[in-house]
Structure formats: C-alpha cells, structure tokens
Write a protein that holds these residues in place. Structure first.
Motif, PDB file in Angstrom:
ATOM      1  N   ASP A   1       0.673  -1.234   0.095  1.00  0.00           N
ATOM      2  CA  ASP A   1      -0.014   0.080  -0.054  1.00  0.00           C
ATOM      3  C   ASP A   1       0.968   1.132  -0.018  1.00  0.00           C
TER       4      ASP A   1
ATOM      5  N   MET B   1       1.801   1.839  -3.425  1.00  0.00           N
ATOM      6  CA  MET B   1       0.848   2.377  -4.273  1.00  0.00           C
ATOM      7  C   MET B   1       0.700   3.840  -4.025  1.00  0.00           C
ATOM      8  N   ARG B   2       0.773   4.052  -2.681  1.00  0.00           N
ATOM      9  CA  ARG B   2       0.352   5.735  -2.401  1.00  0.00           C
ATOM     10  C   ARG B   2       1.638   6.586  -3.073  1.00  0.00           C
TER      11      ARG B   2
ATOM     12  N   LYS C   1       0.981   6.980  -6.745  1.00  0.00           N
ATOM     13  CA  LYS C   1      -0.077   7.683  -6.946  1.00  0.00           C
ATOM     14  C   LYS C   1       0.238   9.274  -6.864  1.00  0.00           C
TER      15      LYS C   1
ATOM     16  N   LYS D   1      -9.457  -1.501  -1.964  1.00  0.00           N
ATOM     17  CA  LYS D   1      -8.803  -0.012  -1.923  1.00  0.00           C
ATOM     18  C   LYS D   1      -8.594   0.572  -3.309  1.00  0.00           C
ATOM     19  N   TRP D   2      -7.699  -0.301  -3.873  1.00  0.00           N
ATOM     20  CA  TRP D   2      -7.148   0.505  -5.182  1.00  0.00           C
ATOM     21  C   TRP D   2      -7.751  -0.279  -6.514  1.00  0.00           C
TER      22      TRP D   2
ATOM     23  N   LEU E   1      -5.824  -0.818 -11.594  1.00  0.00           N
ATOM     24  CA  LEU E   1      -4.973   0.246 -11.010  1.00  0.00           C
ATOM     25  C   LEU E   1      -3.623  -0.415 -10.361  1.00  0.00           C
ATOM     26  N   ILE E   2      -3.891  -1.609  -9.693  1.00  0.00           N
ATOM     27  CA  ILE E   2      -2.732  -2.290  -8.984  1.00  0.00           C
ATOM     28  C   ILE E   2      -1.758  -2.852 -10.021  1.00  0.00           C
TER      29      ILE E   2
ATOM     30  N   TYR F   1       0.236  -0.212 -11.912  1.00  0.00           N
ATOM     31  CA  TYR F   1       1.560   0.344 -11.220  1.00  0.00           C
ATOM     32  C   TYR F   1       2.570  -0.465 -11.264  1.00  0.00           C
TER      33      TYR F   1
END
Length: 270
Positions: free
Chosen positions: A204, A207-208, A211, A257-258, A262-263, A266
């Motif tokens: 996570d 990912m953040r 983003k 969450k994502w 999107l996962i 990324y």
C-alpha cells in the motif's frame, strides 16, 4: 537521530539474534521503539532490559496500526520500520541514508531474498534459502538453528555484503522489500501515516507513493537499494498460531482499496 520502529509478537530467540546484529551494525544515533502485541515469552521484558522504548498493546494488532503507534512517540528525523525476523548488514543504516539522499528519495528499502537485481538472481536466492530453512527447520526454530540457517546461507555475512555494496553502490530500482522500510519525515508529511486498514502495508505504501508521484510529482515511488542487503527469515512462524488481530474488522484488501486494474498498471514494470 533515527527512530527504529518494530512490531513484535513473541519470537524471543529471533528477537535476541535480531538485536545482537542491530546493535553491532548500526552506525547512527538511534532510538529503538518496540510495539509489543501481547508477547507471552519474555520478548517485551528482553527489549526493555536492553534500553528500548516498549509500547504494549492490549492485544495483537495489525502491522500498520502498530507502526503508527511507534511514530506517535518517535523523535528521530528518519523513520526506519524493520521486521523483527531480519538480520541487518554492516553499515545498513548509514548506507541506506546515503543512497536515499543521493537518489533524492523519501522512501527506500533494502534488497533481500524477496527481490534482487533480476528475477533469475532472486529465484536462485529463494531456492537456496527454502532448502536450508526446510532442512534445518525440521529440528525446530531454536536460536542455535536460526543462526545455523543464516551461516549456511551466506557463509561469511560481512564479506557477502561488502561484495554486494562494492558492486552496486548507490544503484536503485523501483519497487519494495517490506522487511526494511526507510521513510523521511518529509515523506510521511506528503503521503501520510500507514493506512491502518491495510495489513499488506508495504504494498500500500508503494501504491500511495506512486499515486502521489503521478498526481503531484513531489515524491518518487518507493525504490530498492541494491547495495544494501538485509536477511529476512520469511514467514518464520507461519505454522504457529497467532491470536486474531484486535482490529481485524477494520482491515480491507488492497483490491478493495485500489482496484485490480490500478494495481496491475502500477506494478507492471517492477
């Protein structure tokens, strides 16, 4: 000063090995913050006896919840989040900080068995470690056997790490190895604390950061320092039973969450 924050639940033999190497190989002035999730084997008392700040949760809480409790009392300029089932390498902290600064990063991890410079080398290390761990593990995860596993894996730990550092120096690749995560205060200010809903907190975090990199551009995604290798025992107690997380009802999956698309977008290049 740096703040080293670690969540623990039991594993006293491993905790003794971990702290031995941490004290031997850490160069920076540091505070050690232990977030204890209800250990019953003397781990909490062991760390207290060695001068650590020990926060005692009233049960077994998730990784991100525990790390955020550590941040609340941390006084360092850089936060270092470590698993307790690792052995750090010589000069690990000094080298990681230098690599972080030279590459203008706010978040960096060491490399390790889980991810190295390419898939072929990574798989080679994984196979070797699995073989050693499975054979020695038949005789139990005692302190003696844990040390033997590490010795058989690397033969000479200091030499192994000197060779890697000489070869890779400050080279980094995008990605993460979650057992050793270094974040500057600036990084925390930009992307926030650990998301207490996500147990896969390292994923996570990546990912953040990714983003934020795309949308704001003031921080780079998480990178791996190829010249700093910390050994991870990997799911050391996966066959043992743990109490359920006290905050279990608060947890959600990465996909929730994502979203899967999107996962995938990324991580396609890491």
């Amino acid at each position: 000063m740096i703040s080293i924050i670690i969540a623990v639940y039991n594993q006293l033999p491993m905790n003794k090995i971990f702290l031995e190497y941490l004290e031997r190989y850490t160069n920076s002035d540091y505070e050690l913050i232990i977030v204890d999730n209800g250990s019953t084997d003397g781990s909490s008392e062991f760390f207290e006896s060695r001068g650590a700040k020990v926060l005692k949760n009233n049960g077994n809480f998730s990784y991100p919840y525990s790390q955020n409790r550590g941040i609340e009392i941390a006084k360092g300029d850089i936060y270092m989040f470590l698993n307790n089932d690792i052995i750090v390498s010589p000069n690990w902290d000094k080298r990681l900080i230098e690599i972080l600064e030279k590459n203008e990063l706010d978040i960096i991890t060491s490399c390790g068995i889980e991810k190295l410079e390419n898939i072929e080398v990574t798989n080679k290390f994984k196979r070797r470690w699995k073989t050693i761990k499975n054979i020695i593990g038949l005789f139990g995860y005692t302190e003696k056997n844990l040390r033997l596993m590490h010795k058989l894996m690397y033969i000479n730990w200091e030499k192994f790490n000197d060779i890697r550092y000489d070869k890779y120096q400050n080279k980094v690749i995008e990605g993460f190895v979650g057992n050793t995560v270094i974040i500057t205060k600036n990084g925390i200010e930009k992307i926030g604390l650990w998301d207490e809903r996500i147990q896969a907190a390292d994923f996570d975090l990546y990912m953040r950061s990714k983003k934020r990199y795309f949308e704001v551009g003031d921080i780079k995604p998480v990178h791996i320092a190829l010249g700093v290798f910390n050994h991870h025992y990997i799911r050391l107690t996966s066959k043992q039973s743990y109490p359920e997380f006290v905050d279990k009802s608060n947890l959600i999956s990465l996909e929730d969450k994502w979203g899967e698309k999107l996962i995938e977008s990324y991580i396609e290049n890491i």
